[in-house]
Design a protein around this motif. Structure first.
Motif, PDB file in Angstrom:
ATOM      1  N   LEU A   1      45.318  37.734  32.653  1.00  0.00           N
ATOM      2  CA  LEU A   1      46.353  36.712  32.517  1.00  0.00           C
ATOM      3  C   LEU A   1      46.628  36.087  33.888  1.00  0.00           C
ATOM      4  O   LEU A   1      46.605  36.774  34.910  1.00  0.00           O
ATOM      5  CB  LEU A   1      47.633  37.312  31.940  1.00  0.00           C
ATOM      6  CG  LEU A   1      47.511  37.987  30.571  1.00  0.00           C
ATOM      7  CD1 LEU A   1      48.882  38.429  30.081  1.00  0.00           C
ATOM      8  CD2 LEU A   1      46.848  37.060  29.558  1.00  0.00           C
ATOM      9  N   LEU A   2      46.919  34.786  33.894  1.00  0.00           N
ATOM     10  CA  LEU A   2      47.066  34.042  35.140  1.00  0.00           C
ATOM     11  C   LEU A   2      48.526  33.670  35.389  1.00  0.00           C
ATOM     12  O   LEU A   2      49.260  33.335  34.455  1.00  0.00           O
ATOM     13  CB  LEU A   2      46.215  32.770  35.086  1.00  0.00           C
ATOM     14  CG  LEU A   2      44.776  32.948  34.577  1.00  0.00           C
ATOM     15  CD1 LEU A   2      44.069  31.608  34.542  1.00  0.00           C
ATOM     16  CD2 LEU A   2      44.019  33.954  35.434  1.00  0.00           C
ATOM     17  N   SER A   3      48.936  33.707  36.643  1.00  0.00           N
ATOM     18  CA  SER A   3      50.291  33.279  36.999  1.00  0.00           C
ATOM     19  C   SER A   3      50.426  31.783  36.694  1.00  0.00           C
ATOM     20  O   SER A   3      49.473  31.011  36.865  1.00  0.00           O
ATOM     21  CB  SER A   3      50.585  33.580  38.463  1.00  0.00           C
ATOM     22  OG  SER A   3      49.531  33.153  39.309  1.00  0.00           O
TER      23      SER A   3
ATOM     24  N   MET B   1      46.763  44.759  38.474  1.00  0.00           N
ATOM     25  CA  MET B   1      46.683  45.440  37.190  1.00  0.00           C
ATOM     26  C   MET B   1      48.064  45.762  36.640  1.00  0.00           C
ATOM     27  O   MET B   1      49.055  45.795  37.374  1.00  0.00           O
ATOM     28  CB  MET B   1      45.871  46.732  37.337  1.00  0.00           C
ATOM     29  CG  MET B   1      44.436  46.486  37.753  1.00  0.00           C
ATOM     30  SD  MET B   1      43.516  48.019  37.905  1.00  0.00           S
ATOM     31  CE  MET B   1      41.897  47.352  38.276  1.00  0.00           C
ATOM     32  N   THR B   2      48.100  46.023  35.337  1.00  0.00           N
ATOM     33  CA  THR B   2      49.346  46.390  34.678  1.00  0.00           C
ATOM     34  C   THR B   2      49.444  47.885  34.453  1.00  0.00           C
ATOM     35  O   THR B   2      50.357  48.364  33.800  1.00  0.00           O
ATOM     36  CB  THR B   2      49.443  45.690  33.312  1.00  0.00           C
ATOM     37  OG1 THR B   2      48.295  46.053  32.520  1.00  0.00           O
ATOM     38  CG2 THR B   2      49.481  44.193  33.472  1.00  0.00           C
ATOM     39  N   PHE B   3      48.478  48.655  34.998  1.00  0.00           N
ATOM     40  CA  PHE B   3      48.405  50.075  34.703  1.00  0.00           C
ATOM     41  C   PHE B   3      49.397  50.865  35.551  1.00  0.00           C
ATOM     42  O   PHE B   3      50.038  50.360  36.453  1.00  0.00           O
ATOM     43  CB  PHE B   3      46.993  50.625  34.954  1.00  0.00           C
ATOM     44  CG  PHE B   3      45.893  49.720  34.490  1.00  0.00           C
ATOM     45  CD1 PHE B   3      44.697  49.653  35.165  1.00  0.00           C
ATOM     46  CD2 PHE B   3      46.052  48.921  33.361  1.00  0.00           C
ATOM     47  CE1 PHE B   3      43.686  48.825  34.741  1.00  0.00           C
ATOM     48  CE2 PHE B   3      45.053  48.085  32.932  1.00  0.00           C
ATOM     49  CZ  PHE B   3      43.862  48.033  33.624  1.00  0.00           C
ATOM     50  N   SER B   4      49.428  52.171  35.293  1.00  0.00           N
ATOM     51  CA  SER B   4      50.271  53.090  36.050  1.00  0.00           C
ATOM     52  C   SER B   4      49.920  53.033  37.523  1.00  0.00           C
ATOM     53  O   SER B   4      48.758  52.874  37.901  1.00  0.00           O
ATOM     54  CB  SER B   4      50.077  54.523  35.531  1.00  0.00           C
ATOM     55  OG  SER B   4      50.616  55.456  36.434  1.00  0.00           O
ATOM     56  N   GLY B   5      50.919  53.214  38.364  1.00  0.00           N
ATOM     57  CA  GLY B   5      50.699  53.198  39.802  1.00  0.00           C
ATOM     58  C   GLY B   5      49.818  54.327  40.288  1.00  0.00           C
ATOM     59  O   GLY B   5      49.387  54.341  41.431  1.00  0.00           O
ATOM     60  N   LYS B   6      49.536  55.310  39.423  1.00  0.00           N
ATOM     61  CA  LYS B   6      48.688  56.425  39.809  1.00  0.00           C
ATOM     62  C   LYS B   6      47.211  56.134  39.558  1.00  0.00           C
ATOM     63  O   LYS B   6      46.356  56.957  39.835  1.00  0.00           O
ATOM     64  CB  LYS B   6      49.089  57.687  39.040  1.00  0.00           C
ATOM     65  CG  LYS B   6      50.488  58.186  39.359  1.00  0.00           C
ATOM     66  CD  LYS B   6      50.812  59.447  38.577  1.00  0.00           C
ATOM     67  CE  LYS B   6      52.219  59.941  38.905  1.00  0.00           C
ATOM     68  NZ  LYS B   6      52.568  61.166  38.137  1.00  0.00           N
TER      69      LYS B   6
ATOM     70  N   ALA C   1      37.664  37.946  37.290  1.00  0.00           N
ATOM     71  CA  ALA C   1      38.846  37.731  36.455  1.00  0.00           C
ATOM     72  C   ALA C   1      39.302  36.276  36.507  1.00  0.00           C
ATOM     73  O   ALA C   1      39.757  35.723  35.504  1.00  0.00           O
ATOM     74  CB  ALA C   1      39.978  38.661  36.900  1.00  0.00           C
ATOM     75  N   PHE C   2      39.166  35.652  37.689  1.00  0.00           N
ATOM     76  CA  PHE C   2      39.582  34.254  37.841  1.00  0.00           C
ATOM     77  C   PHE C   2      39.188  33.760  39.223  1.00  0.00           C
ATOM     78  O   PHE C   2      39.479  34.396  40.227  1.00  0.00           O
ATOM     79  CB  PHE C   2      41.097  34.133  37.661  1.00  0.00           C
ATOM     80  CG  PHE C   2      41.629  32.718  37.772  1.00  0.00           C
ATOM     81  CD1 PHE C   2      41.158  31.716  36.955  1.00  0.00           C
ATOM     82  CD2 PHE C   2      42.622  32.414  38.693  1.00  0.00           C
ATOM     83  CE1 PHE C   2      41.662  30.421  37.040  1.00  0.00           C
ATOM     84  CE2 PHE C   2      43.137  31.130  38.799  1.00  0.00           C
ATOM     85  CZ  PHE C   2      42.657  30.128  37.965  1.00  0.00           C
ATOM     86  N   TYR C   3      38.516  32.638  39.281  1.00  0.00           N
ATOM     87  CA  TYR C   3      38.284  31.956  40.548  1.00  0.00           C
ATOM     88  C   TYR C   3      37.933  30.500  40.258  1.00  0.00           C
ATOM     89  O   TYR C   3      37.559  30.135  39.138  1.00  0.00           O
ATOM     90  CB  TYR C   3      37.200  32.630  41.393  1.00  0.00           C
ATOM     91  CG  TYR C   3      35.799  32.655  40.811  1.00  0.00           C
ATOM     92  CD1 TYR C   3      34.812  31.775  41.248  1.00  0.00           C
ATOM     93  CD2 TYR C   3      35.443  33.594  39.861  1.00  0.00           C
ATOM     94  CE1 TYR C   3      33.526  31.820  40.734  1.00  0.00           C
ATOM     95  CE2 TYR C   3      34.157  33.662  39.346  1.00  0.00           C
ATOM     96  CZ  TYR C   3      33.198  32.764  39.781  1.00  0.00           C
ATOM     97  OH  TYR C   3      31.924  32.811  39.268  1.00  0.00           O
TER      98      TYR C   3
ATOM     99  N   VAL D   1      46.064  38.995  36.434  1.00  0.00           N
ATOM    100  CA  VAL D   1      46.554  40.316  36.040  1.00  0.00           C
ATOM    101  C   VAL D   1      45.661  40.904  34.953  1.00  0.00           C
ATOM    102  O   VAL D   1      45.575  40.355  33.847  1.00  0.00           O
ATOM    103  CB  VAL D   1      48.012  40.238  35.544  1.00  0.00           C
ATOM    104  CG1 VAL D   1      48.532  41.635  35.213  1.00  0.00           C
ATOM    105  CG2 VAL D   1      48.898  39.565  36.591  1.00  0.00           C
ATOM    106  N   GLU D   2      45.015  42.007  35.259  1.00  0.00           N
ATOM    107  CA  GLU D   2      44.108  42.666  34.318  1.00  0.00           C
ATOM    108  C   GLU D   2      44.893  43.462  33.278  1.00  0.00           C
ATOM    109  O   GLU D   2      45.794  44.229  33.605  1.00  0.00           O
ATOM    110  CB  GLU D   2      43.160  43.602  35.078  1.00  0.00           C
ATOM    111  CG  GLU D   2      42.151  44.316  34.202  1.00  0.00           C
ATOM    112  CD  GLU D   2      41.203  43.353  33.523  1.00  0.00           C
ATOM    113  OE1 GLU D   2      41.141  43.383  32.277  1.00  0.00           O
ATOM    114  OE2 GLU D   2      40.544  42.562  34.230  1.00  0.00           O
ATOM    115  N   LEU D   3      44.531  43.256  32.008  1.00  0.00           N
ATOM    116  CA  LEU D   3      45.198  43.962  30.921  1.00  0.00           C
ATOM    117  C   LEU D   3      44.435  45.196  30.463  1.00  0.00           C
ATOM    118  O   LEU D   3      45.031  46.148  29.960  1.00  0.00           O
ATOM    119  CB  LEU D   3      45.365  43.027  29.714  1.00  0.00           C
ATOM    120  CG  LEU D   3      46.231  41.788  29.908  1.00  0.00           C
ATOM    121  CD1 LEU D   3      46.210  40.935  28.643  1.00  0.00           C
ATOM    122  CD2 LEU D   3      47.657  42.165  30.266  1.00  0.00           C
ATOM    123  N   GLU D   4      43.127  45.157  30.624  1.00  0.00           N
ATOM    124  CA  GLU D   4      42.287  46.203  30.038  1.00  0.00           C
ATOM    125  C   GLU D   4      41.972  47.297  31.051  1.00  0.00           C
ATOM    126  O   GLU D   4      41.368  47.041  32.098  1.00  0.00           O
ATOM    127  CB  GLU D   4      40.984  45.602  29.503  1.00  0.00           C
ATOM    128  CG  GLU D   4      40.130  46.583  28.732  1.00  0.00           C
ATOM    129  CD  GLU D   4      38.974  45.896  28.036  1.00  0.00           C
ATOM    130  OE1 GLU D   4      38.346  46.543  27.178  1.00  0.00           O
ATOM    131  OE2 GLU D   4      38.696  44.723  28.338  1.00  0.00           O
TER     132      GLU D   4
END
Length: 399
Positions: free
Chosen positions: A154-156, A181-186, A215-217, A258-261
């Protein structure tokens, strides 16, 4: 002979340390002393503005192969971008999908949010691979700027505005965003990309950003050169072919992809194998970029990609030399340290319960990356292909 072994061991160890520690520190120091100058952007706030007339036309191309999980969120995200509608053309390129990606995409573009967006879905009957899709659609585009983006990113909302301001500098050929990424900080993968973002920032301050994230450029359409059909890391080769022409690739940290997967450990290793094969391919095909005439680009290309590719071989040299010189206390200690390090990495990779230990998790992630680097590179040298790929077809678009 002993002197030769000592030199080989020390030089190899020095290069490994430089790649992992010295190069990032050097870039960080340079970045602090010469901070990146960001372009000023007057945001539209979703309202027509007199400055819209000078903004470049943008074609946003989204290759998709079996992306039913994310395709509707991607389309809604694109429809939310703050950019003049008459200046934006979006193409969703469904490359022989065998799931219901096409049907879901067609439903999404009928939603109210997409009413004023020029969205086109192209349904290719047969899967031809990402490279064929890129070559065809970029060549057909008539816009000033082309953007490529993965479905799962997803793009800002101000991404295109910021990029458009960056392209006002005629020397800029490529704009590379911040990948997060949207994942856990770990997540080890998230930590790795945070580290890479820091590297990108330092390279940008030096004026020598290398490659992009798929992802985007964005890039100038007029500078595009068709990619070889067997290109693996298109998001590196395409930008560097533009750099070859005398233009610069810049890193813009205010643009976020922002990576979702999230990848599993098993899928992540397979992905890294493919990327590593691409690293070998791109170094061989772009070897001339190491020439001194490319100055800072040659420096970052060698320090970043070149040494990363060499690291597994340098590690082997260190281990063998330490073993042969183990009758001396220093090299015996070095041998024991290497054995302990590799044992920790193997144990952590094999036993998921140990991944809660941050140090062991980081060591395991780095060592797994170097192992993939070695296997993927050797596989490419022997077969000229990505691992697990037939020569006539790319099985996955997101590499």
């Amino acid at each position: 002979m002993e002197t030769f072994l000592i030199l080989c061991c020390l030089i190899s160890a020095s290069l490994i340390i430089y790649n992992h520690v010295g190069y990032p520190i050097l870039l960080s120091w340079y970045r602090k002393n010469r901070p990146l100058k960001l372009v000023s952007v007057a945001l539209r706030n979703f309202k027509k503005d007199k400055g819209d007339s000078v903004l470049p036309r943008v074609s946003l191309i989204v290759p998709a192969y079996n992306e039913a999980r994310w395709i509707q969120e991607k389309i809604r995200n694109i429809a939310s971008l703050d950019y003049p509608r008459e200046k934006l053309c979006v193409v969703i390129a469904c490359d022989g999908c065998t799931d219901n990606t096409v049907e879901l995409a067609e439903l999404a573009i009928q939603e109210a949010i997409c009413a004023d967006v020029h969205l086109e879905i192209i349904n290719f009957t047969h899967n031809r691979g990402k490279i064929a899709v890129i070559n065809e659609l970029v060549t057909r585009a008539t816009s000033d700027i082309v953007a490529l983006s993965d479905v799962s990113a997803l793009l800002s909302i101000d991404s295109l505005q910021i990029a458009a301001q960056s392209f006002q500098n005629e020397r800029v050929g490529v704009v590379n965003p911040n990948y997060c990424m949207t994942f856990s900080g770990k997540s080890d993968e998230e930590k790795y990309w945070q580290y890479q973002a820091s590297i990108k920032g330092g390279e940008a301050s030096l004026g020598a950003t290398i490659g992009c994230h798929g992802a985007f450029y964005l890039f100038r359409r007029s500078l595009f050169q068709a990619l070889d059909h067997d290109t693996i890391n298109d998001d590196f080769v395409l930008p560097m072919k533009i750099v070859e022409q005398g233009y610069i690739a810049i890193f813009e940290p205010r643009i976020n992809a922002v990576e979702l997967e999230e990848s599993s450990h098993k899928d992540d290793f397979k992905r890294r194998l493919r990327i590593s094969a691409g690293n070998m391919q791109q170094v061989l095909r772009l070897f001339h970029l190491f020439k001194p005439k490319y100055a800072s680009t040659a420096f970052t290309f060698f320090s970043g990609k070149g040494l990363r590719l060499l690291t597994p071989y340098l590690m082997m040299v260190c281990f063998v030399c330490s073993f042969l010189l183990a009758d001396t206390p220093f090299f015996f200690f070095a041998l024991v340290a290497q054995i302990a390090l590799y044992s920790m990495g193997l144990a952590c990779y094999s036993l998921p319960s140990l991944r809660s230990n941050r140090v062991m998790s980081v060591i395991s992630y780095l060592l797994a990356g170097h192992l993939a680097n070695f296997i993927g590179g050797i596989h490419y040298l022997l077969s000229g292909q990505k691992p697990d790929e037939r020569p006539d077809k790319t099985k996955h678009l997101n590499i």
